[in-house]
Design an enzyme around this catalytic site. Structure first.
Site: not given
Ligand code: RIB
Length: 296
Positions: A240-243
């Site tokens: 979820a870092a990209g999200d």
């Protein structure tokens, strides 16, 4: 002028996460050492990131089943102050994702889309009152394209996170104000490998941001180019870092921030996400991000 408001349209999954010494190779069984479930899905994670970035109302259009997983995903959105607009395609279960996170924080994700695959062009709500639409590619491409075109025609600012990687139709790219991708997704969309600036320049989209993991972000908006270095942190889980980057960036831009400031905020939010386990459980709020930035 009406206040900014974000509509995120996309996927929601319940994530089944096993931590293990390493990610298995094909045909191999690896004994893991911890199991947890977390609310996830790229669309829902991005909606939570928008809302936690603060200051801009966030709604999410999503498709769920009628099972117990659906209730958990809706509850997570409510807890983050995202208003869910739920459709329930007949006969489809809530989406799930199966994630292996290795002790060195690499991950491998397999998604069973379930109800996410039932999100259809006719499900888009009336767009009055929204200033921004944020989309990803875990729902059918025809639906994403139809949503983007309708929103573009209605005058919304349309951002696509081009994940998971796939080639995109011209009609979708033409409806975008901004595209956010990682290096693999950039190559899949542009057809150009190993030269990030050339690939960004080749895309006929007003603004393009390419996340580079720990190296930060490279972006172009019109003729202006930006580089935001990454923030060094102790990485626990990059899920979820990209999200988080996508949601925080769109929220900051919707609040009126300029691109360099919005990129810095979104990179800091994404770095914090990497220090915590799980997807929505790991997404920081505005206060956390400001404290982190002050400490740097
Ligand atoms: O980007 C991370 C997400 O990808 C996970 O939460 C999982 O559900 C998959 O959609």
């Amino acid at each position: 002028m009406t206040s900014p408001a974000i509509l995120v349209a996309g996927s929601a999954n319940l994530d089944f996460v096993v931590r293990a010494p390493r990610i298995p190779t094909p045909g191999e069984t690896v004994l893991g050492h911890a199991f947890s479930t977390y609310p996830g899905g790229k669309g829902a994670n991005q909606a939570v990131a928008c809302a936690r970035a603060g200051g801009v109302a966030t709604d999410m259009l999503l498709a769920l089943g009628t099972d117990a997983y659906a209730a958990e995903l809706e509850a997570s959105l409510h807890a983050a102050r995202v208003r869910p607009l739920v459709v329930r395609p007949a006969g489809l279960a809530t989406g799930t994702a199966f994630i292996c996170v290795s002790d060195d924080a690499e991950n491998a994700i397999t998604v069973a889309p379930g109800a996410n695959a039932g999100l259809a062009p006719g499900h888009l709500p009336a767009l009055g009152g929204y200033s921004h639409l944020l989309l990803q590619l875990e729902t059918p491409l025809d639906t994403v394209t139809a949503f983007a075109r309708t929103a573009h025609t209605a005058g919304l600012n349309v951002t696509l996170n081009g994940a998971p990687a796939q080639a995109l139709p011209r009609a979708l790219l033409a409806a975008l104000d901004a595209l956010i991708v990682n290096e693999g997704e950039l190559a899949a969309i542009s057809g150009i490998r190993h030269d990030i600036d050339t690939a960004i320049a080749a895309l006929d989209v007003p603004c393009v941001a390419v996340t580079l993991g720990a190296r930060g972000v490279r972006a172009r908006c019109g003729a202006a180019w930006f580089s935001q270095p990454g923030f060094a942190v102790e990485i626990v889980d990059t899920t979820a870092a990209g999200d988080t980057f996508c949601g925080a960036l769109v929220a900051e831009l919707a609040r009126g921030a300029r691109w360099p400031e919005a990129l810095r905020f979104a990179c800091a939010a994404a770095a914090l996400t990497c220090t915590r386990p799980g997807a929505q459980s790991s997404i920081p709020d505005r206060h956390d991000v400001h404290l982190f930035l002050q400490s740097r």
